[in-house]
Write a protein that holds these residues in place. Structure first.
Motif, short mmCIF file in Angstrom:
data_model
loop_
_atom_site.label_atom_id
_atom_site.label_comp_id
_atom_site.label_asym_id
_atom_site.label_seq_id
_atom_site.Cartn_x
_atom_site.Cartn_y
_atom_site.Cartn_z
N ARG A 15 0.85 -1.19 0.00
CA ARG A 15 0.00 0.00 0.00
C ARG A 15 0.88 1.24 0.00
O ARG A 15 1.87 1.32 0.71
N PRO A 16 0.53 2.26 -0.78
CA PRO A 16 1.34 3.48 -0.84
C PRO A 16 1.14 4.34 0.41
O PRO A 16 0.17 4.17 1.16
N ASP A 17 2.05 5.29 0.61
CA ASP A 17 1.97 6.18 1.78
C ASP A 17 0.68 6.97 1.81
O ASP A 17 0.21 7.35 2.88
N PHE A 18 0.09 7.26 0.66
CA PHE A 18 -1.11 8.08 0.64
C PHE A 18 -2.39 7.26 0.82
O PHE A 18 -3.49 7.79 0.75
N ALA A 19 -2.25 5.97 1.09
CA ALA A 19 -3.43 5.14 1.35
C ALA A 19 -4.15 5.67 2.59
O ALA A 19 -3.54 6.24 3.49
N PRO A 20 -5.46 5.48 2.64
CA PRO A 20 -6.22 6.00 3.79
C PRO A 20 -5.72 5.42 5.11
O PRO A 20 -5.28 4.28 5.18
N SER A 21 -5.79 6.24 6.15
CA SER A 21 -5.41 5.80 7.49
C SER A 21 -6.66 5.38 8.24
O SER A 21 -7.51 6.21 8.53
N HIS A 22 -6.77 4.10 8.51
CA HIS A 22 -7.94 3.62 9.24
C HIS A 22 -8.01 4.24 10.63
O HIS A 22 -9.09 4.49 11.15
N TRP A 23 -6.86 4.47 11.20
CA TRP A 23 -6.84 5.09 12.54
C TRP A 23 -7.42 6.50 12.48
O TRP A 23 -8.32 6.84 13.22
N ASP A 24 -6.90 7.32 11.58
CA ASP A 24 -7.37 8.71 11.48
C ASP A 24 -8.83 8.80 11.08
O ASP A 24 -9.54 9.70 11.50
N GLU A 25 -9.27 7.87 10.25
CA GLU A 25 -10.64 7.92 9.75
C GLU A 25 -11.67 7.39 10.75
O GLU A 25 -12.84 7.76 10.69
N ASN A 26 -11.26 6.51 11.64
CA ASN A 26 -12.24 5.83 12.49
C ASN A 26 -12.10 6.09 13.98
O ASN A 26 -12.96 5.67 14.76
N PHE A 27 -11.02 6.77 14.40
CA PHE A 27 -10.82 6.99 15.83
C PHE A 27 -10.56 8.47 16.09
O PHE A 27 -9.93 9.15 15.29
N ARG A 28 -11.02 8.93 17.22
CA ARG A 28 -10.78 10.30 17.63
C ARG A 28 -10.40 10.25 19.12
O ARG A 28 -11.02 9.54 19.89
N ILE A 29 -9.39 11.01 19.48
CA ILE A 29 -8.95 11.05 20.88
C ILE A 29 -9.61 12.22 21.57
O ILE A 29 -9.61 13.35 21.05
N TYR A 30 -10.18 11.96 22.72
CA TYR A 30 -10.82 12.99 23.52
C TYR A 30 -10.10 13.11 24.85
O TYR A 30 -9.66 12.11 25.41
N PHE A 31 -10.00 14.31 25.35
CA PHE A 31 -9.44 14.56 26.68
C PHE A 31 -10.57 15.03 27.57
O PHE A 31 -11.36 15.90 27.18
N LEU A 32 -10.66 14.47 28.75
CA LEU A 32 -11.72 14.84 29.69
C LEU A 32 -11.51 16.27 30.17
O LEU A 32 -10.39 16.72 30.37
N THR A 33 -12.60 16.96 30.36
CA THR A 33 -12.52 18.32 30.91
C THR A 33 -12.80 18.31 32.41
O THR A 33 -12.36 19.20 33.12
N ASP A 34 -13.52 17.32 32.89
CA ASP A 34 -13.83 17.20 34.31
C ASP A 34 -13.35 15.83 34.77
O ASP A 34 -13.96 14.81 34.44
N LYS A 35 -12.26 15.80 35.49
CA LYS A 35 -11.65 14.55 35.92
C LYS A 35 -12.10 14.23 37.34
O LYS A 35 -11.73 14.91 38.28
N MET A 36 -12.86 13.20 37.48
CA MET A 36 -13.44 12.86 38.78
C MET A 36 -12.40 12.31 39.76
O MET A 36 -12.43 12.63 40.93
N ARG A 37 -11.49 11.47 39.30
CA ARG A 37 -10.54 10.83 40.21
C ARG A 37 -9.48 11.79 40.74
O ARG A 37 -8.93 11.57 41.80
N SER A 38 -9.18 12.84 39.99
CA SER A 38 -8.12 13.74 40.44
C SER A 38 -8.60 15.19 40.51
O SER A 38 -7.82 16.11 40.39
#
Length: 119
Positions: A15-38
């Motif tokens: 597969r070439p370098d410009f092939a679609p990234s399954h990670w970028d297309e299907n996953f998104r990273i979120y950071f919590l704004t209200d952390k209960m444990r800390s």
């Protein structure tokens, strides 16, 4: 040979370098704004965010180094034998060093055997 991170482009089946990234297309990273444990420790919450974003500061590094403490359980071979304790390292070289150190320390009364082979 080593495995690529899941976030890197996959070259399976040429597969070439410009092939679609399954990670970028299907996953998104979120950071919590209200952390209960800390929530009572905003410094620690912010530190965890900086670690997750790979944005640690020199002050963060000093703080993390200050938290390194001796672990008495590390000097009992049964903890390793039973799988109750593990030491995590980032390279095989460090792993080999720690394994040799632990064997000589924890099994000092045992006869040592060495096999120098190349696979």
């Amino acid at each position: 040979m080593y495995d690529n991170l899941i976030t890197e482009n996959n070259h399976l089946d040429n597969r070439p370098d410009f092939a679609p990234s399954h990670w970028d297309e299907n996953f998104r990273i979120y950071f919590l704004t209200d952390k209960m444990r800390s929530r009572c420790d905003p410094y620690f919450s912010d530190l965890c965010d900086r670690v997750g974003r790979d944005e640690i500061t020199a002050e963060d590094e000093e703080f993390l180094k200050s938290r390194i403490q001796p672990c008495p359980a590390e000097f009992d071979n049964e903890n390793f034998r039973n799988g109750d304790l593990s030491i995590i390292v980032t390279t095989n070289k460090k792993k080999d060093h720690i394994n040799n150190e632990k064997v000589s320390l924890l099994l000092s009364d045992q006869r040592e055997y060495v096999c120098n082979s190349k696979d």
